[in-house]
Design a protein around this motif. Structure first.
Motif, short mmCIF file in Angstrom:
data_model
loop_
_atom_site.label_atom_id
_atom_site.label_comp_id
_atom_site.label_asym_id
_atom_site.label_seq_id
_atom_site.Cartn_x
_atom_site.Cartn_y
_atom_site.Cartn_z
N GLY A 54 4.87 -1.97 5.77
CA GLY A 54 3.43 -1.70 5.64
C GLY A 54 2.77 -2.28 4.41
O GLY A 54 2.05 -1.58 3.69
N PHE A 55 3.00 -3.57 4.13
CA PHE A 55 2.35 -4.17 2.97
C PHE A 55 1.08 -4.89 3.39
O PHE A 55 0.92 -5.27 4.55
CB PHE A 55 3.30 -5.14 2.27
N VAL A 56 0.17 -5.02 2.45
CA VAL A 56 -1.06 -5.77 2.72
C VAL A 56 -1.41 -6.58 1.47
O VAL A 56 -1.31 -6.09 0.34
CB VAL A 56 -2.21 -4.84 3.13
N MET A 57 -1.76 -7.85 1.69
CA MET A 57 -2.16 -8.69 0.57
C MET A 57 -3.67 -8.65 0.47
O MET A 57 -4.37 -8.88 1.45
CB MET A 57 -1.68 -10.13 0.80
N ARG A 58 -4.16 -8.32 -0.73
CA ARG A 58 -5.60 -8.27 -0.96
C ARG A 58 -5.99 -9.54 -1.69
O ARG A 58 -5.39 -9.89 -2.72
CB ARG A 58 -5.95 -7.06 -1.82
N VAL A 59 -7.00 -10.20 -1.17
CA VAL A 59 -7.34 -11.51 -1.69
C VAL A 59 -8.80 -11.54 -2.13
O VAL A 59 -9.65 -10.82 -1.59
CB VAL A 59 -7.01 -12.59 -0.63
N ASN A 60 -9.07 -12.32 -3.15
CA ASN A 60 -10.42 -12.49 -3.67
C ASN A 60 -10.49 -13.89 -4.28
O ASN A 60 -9.51 -14.65 -4.19
CB ASN A 60 -10.69 -11.41 -4.74
N ASN A 61 -11.63 -14.23 -4.86
CA ASN A 61 -11.77 -15.54 -5.48
C ASN A 61 -12.55 -15.36 -6.77
O ASN A 61 -13.62 -14.75 -6.78
CB ASN A 61 -12.49 -16.50 -4.52
N PHE A 76 -0.03 -4.79 -2.07
CA PHE A 76 0.33 -3.39 -2.22
C PHE A 76 1.09 -2.92 -0.98
O PHE A 76 0.94 -3.47 0.11
CB PHE A 76 -0.93 -2.54 -2.41
N VAL A 77 1.91 -1.90 -1.21
CA VAL A 77 2.61 -1.28 -0.10
C VAL A 77 1.86 0.00 0.24
O VAL A 77 1.57 0.81 -0.64
CB VAL A 77 4.07 -0.99 -0.50
N ARG A 78 1.52 0.15 1.51
CA ARG A 78 0.73 1.31 1.94
C ARG A 78 1.44 2.61 1.59
O ARG A 78 2.66 2.71 1.73
CB ARG A 78 0.51 1.25 3.47
N ASP A 79 0.69 3.59 1.17
CA ASP A 79 1.19 4.91 0.75
C ASP A 79 2.03 4.82 -0.53
O ASP A 79 2.59 5.82 -0.96
CB ASP A 79 2.03 5.59 1.85
N ARG A 80 2.15 3.65 -1.11
CA ARG A 80 2.87 3.53 -2.38
C ARG A 80 2.03 2.69 -3.35
O ARG A 80 2.57 1.91 -4.12
CB ARG A 80 4.23 2.83 -2.17
N GLU A 81 0.73 2.87 -3.30
CA GLU A 81 -0.15 2.06 -4.15
C GLU A 81 0.14 2.34 -5.63
O GLU A 81 -0.07 1.48 -6.48
CB GLU A 81 -1.62 2.36 -3.84
N GLY A 82 0.65 3.54 -5.90
CA GLY A 82 0.96 3.91 -7.28
C GLY A 82 2.01 3.00 -7.91
O GLY A 82 2.09 2.90 -9.14
N PHE A 83 2.82 2.34 -7.07
CA PHE A 83 3.81 1.41 -7.60
C PHE A 83 3.15 0.18 -8.21
O PHE A 83 3.78 -0.58 -8.91
CB PHE A 83 4.77 0.96 -6.48
N GLY A 84 1.88 -0.01 -7.88
CA GLY A 84 1.19 -1.20 -8.38
C GLY A 84 1.48 -2.38 -7.47
O GLY A 84 2.17 -2.25 -6.46
N SER A 85 0.93 -3.53 -7.83
CA SER A 85 1.07 -4.73 -7.01
C SER A 85 2.50 -5.25 -7.09
O SER A 85 3.09 -5.33 -8.16
CB SER A 85 0.10 -5.79 -7.50
#
Lengths: 443, 443
Positions: free
Chosen positions: A156-163, A289-298
């Motif tokens: 359950g990971f998701v990559m958050r992207v910006n510019n 981030f890993v879902r439900d483990r956002e506290g671990f940081g990126s």
């Protein structure tokens, strides 16, 4: 010489085999994925001239360098990341074919205040592409990173992207001017997952002097949900008339077009609040981030840094990369119960029945290894109970041994510590049974 | 920030992909052999408290440490080898099961005068067994080392073995007394391959004050041919009545019994002139040379150090280990033409016919990877000649691409850069052809 207390420096740690076995296995998977995308290994020195590293990470970063005068009085420092050494390498070795794709897996050192999950020495696993300005390079780094997390079984990971250029446009619109002040805003924004909106607003007000209207405008945009490349293309109003902002929108939309077409869209989200702390980013930035483990940081982050090379060269060379925080990922997977500890690395443990049979044991252990079965041989003979207990403690499922009867018949005894079953078979059958066991015989 | 010249420190070096690809491949083979003998990985910090390292390598070693005060004023140093950190780990983590077998592959730092083949940062690959005093542990380290050299394809190597206690007995007989004086003699003897008998005799006379009779007696014994364990057992006269000497003879004979019975006798020779420079050895010592390349120096060396642990603990714990000089081996194998450079790590290069087909290329490249074929994709589309030249420079044998015709037919074009042949086939056939090519498609 007086006796010295055995101890490690604060913020440093040993990985004993039980912890290092899953870690090394993960690193092998990471490297296999990097290489399957054509990234080649690069090794650089741990020590660099200090001036190579200074001024690349912001003032705080300069303070965190392990910097000293070496035996010849040279001003040197331990590397702080793998990105600046890469830039140094490309600037120094001008004959490298571009685009230059490299990976590097190596420790970096930062004299930070140690804390939970924060160490002064940690391993980075980086892939970068130097010499290609198009969004295809940004997409390639994203895709190899996403494949790595998949190969490691991260759930359950998701990559958050910006510019960064979109943020530049937004800062233009909000009226934050000057390089230092803009970087200060970005560094405060980067703390959002740690200190929350209220904390960020307070710091923006107290430390950067941003007024309530500017802050409210900022957060209105940063919090916007943006759906895919179409959503990005609809962001024009957010950056007002800023040229940088509009360029950032185009770049981010092009990047998303590629990863969506390649089937990675479900693992990627636009998040306009992603800022990244390091000064050298100029375009795409990502965090994972890993879902439900956002506290671990990126667990994986990076971005495009098109101006860093110009700190070593008269010309500018575009570059983009991504860095995997493997030690954080190991903690996470251990925490989730997805990787377990064992202290033995071979496939079976060979017990020595008696001193007379020791030489024969060394020979059949060698034959098993040549057949692809790793064997840890006992160094003591007799007292089989003790040998079995050691095998069990080290996580072995199978013990192989040869008593006088087996020796006479040219057979081996194979004991399965899980089921308790023991059979007397020939060497080929030992190989067959061990290799067909799940996880190659690891208990 | 002013522009800074990109450069590395003297005595340090970058391994660019073309040099690092064979090096990393060799390291993987080394680790696979270590693990097949049940050695587990250990990772320790690069930095240690200075007092952990001081006084372990002799005075000269202390001078060569990269030692400095860290940001908190602590007296720290970069590790000088992997043996002392191992001793520190065992002393600190007393719950480790004995015998403790570990491997470690990591750089070490020595502020030596750089020279041909001598660097200030180099990689060591060590295996050690702590907690077992018998010759079986010494034999195990020898055998894993010999298997490593075999797995790497090193031609014509021979391990030369000796025992410090035999040298002790000889020094007793020659009348060299006092720890410091004895170590001085051993350090001079250690230079024999470099400076020859005349050089050693001169230093023994001028620097240690050994008279002609003592020197002649020494060289009479050091030069003796000794054939196997039987030859060792016949050495009693060489050490006179020295108890240490006779114990060394027994230890060395037992070690040879094991390795001869295990079938390694053809790769092992007794050489009484092997001394080793480090102070901490107490028993077995080994060095390994490649025939006709003795000038390269020893590629694998080590020994038993039963008193080192007592520098951290009230008790003594026996230990033995061996260290592979991988960077020297890489140079040697490159020199012999046995490992070659290529700059690409994937199996095939994917060319992009045009911009329209780029997204499709990313997808079929992913499908090839899932089928086990590594793919480096081009980041530029069109101008195929340029893409083919890049693929060739990076050492790829195969280029895969998809023009409009192939796209319509759901096929791929596979070009063999070696034969010039190009075929249009489906994806499964690409996989089959690449995987059946020698060296998995590497040109």
């Amino acid at each position: 010489m007086a006796q010295v207390e055995a101890r490690v420096l604060k913020g440093f740690r040993d990985y004993l085999p039980e912890a290092d076995i899953p870690r090394q296995a993960m690193l092998r998977k990471v490297v296999a994925v990097f290489e399957s995308f054509g990234f080649g290994p690069l090794t650089t020195p741990a020590l660099e001239y200090a001036d190579i590293l200074l001024g690349k990470y912001g003032e705080e970063g300069d303070q965190l360098l392990y910097r000293f005068a070496d035996n010849g009085g040279r001003d040197v420092a331990l590397r702080y990341d793998l990105t600046v050494p890469l830039a140094r390498v490309v600037a120094q070795h001008r004959s490298l074919d571009m685009p230059f794709r490299r990976y590097q897996v190596a420790p970096v050192w930062r004299a930070e205040k140690p804390g939970r999950g924060r160490f002064r020495e940690f391993l980075q696993c980086d892939v970068d592409i130097v010499g290609e300005a198009s969004a295809r390079a940004d997409a390639e780094c994203m895709m190899v990173g996403l494949e790595v997390l998949g190969a490691l079984g991260v759930p359950g990971f998701v990559m958050r992207v910006n510019n960064r250029k979109i943020l530049d446009g937004l800062l233009d619109r909000v009226g934050v001017e000057g390089r230092e002040r803009r970087h200060a805003v970005l560094r405060v924004m980067d703390k959002l997952p740690k200190i929350g909106r209220a904390g960020v607003e307070a710091e923006l007000s107290d430390e950067v002097g941003l007024d309530a209207e500017a802050r409210s405008l900022l957060f209105e945009v940063l919090g916007r949900p943006v759906a895919g490349s179409a959503g990005v293309r609809a962001l024009d109003d957010a950056v007002g008339g800023s040229e940088a902002g509009r360029l950032g929108i185009t770049e981010l939309a092009e990047l998303l077009d590629i990863v969506e077409a390649a089937g990675y869209g479900d693992r990627v989200e636009v998040d306009l609040s992603i800022a990244r702390g390091l000064d050298y980013y100029t375009g795409t930035i990502y965090e994972t981030f890993v879902r439900d483990r956002e506290g671990f940081g990126s667990v994986m982050s990076g971005g495009r840094y098109d101006t860093l090379l110009a700190m070593f060269l008269r010309e500018s060379i575009p570059a983009v990369g991504i860095s995997l925080g493997i030690d954080r990922l190991v903690s996470l997977l251990v925490d989730l119960g997805l990787v377990g500890g064992r202290a033995g690395t071979a496939d079976v443990f060979a017990a020595a029945f008696d001193d007379e049979g020791y030489g024969a044991m060394v020979r059949w252990a060698g034959a098993l290894r040549r057949a692809g079965v790793g064997v840890e041989t006992s160094l003591v003979a007799g007292r089989l109970g003790k040998q079995f207990r050691l095998a069990e403690k080290k996580g072995y499922r199978f013990v192989v041994l040869q008593g006088p009867d087996e020796r006479a018949a040219d057979k081996l005894a194979l004991k399965d510590l899980q089921s308790g079953e023991q059979v007397t078979v020939d060497l080929e059958e030992v190989v067959r049974r061990v290799r067909s066991a799940p996880d190659g015989g690891h208990g």
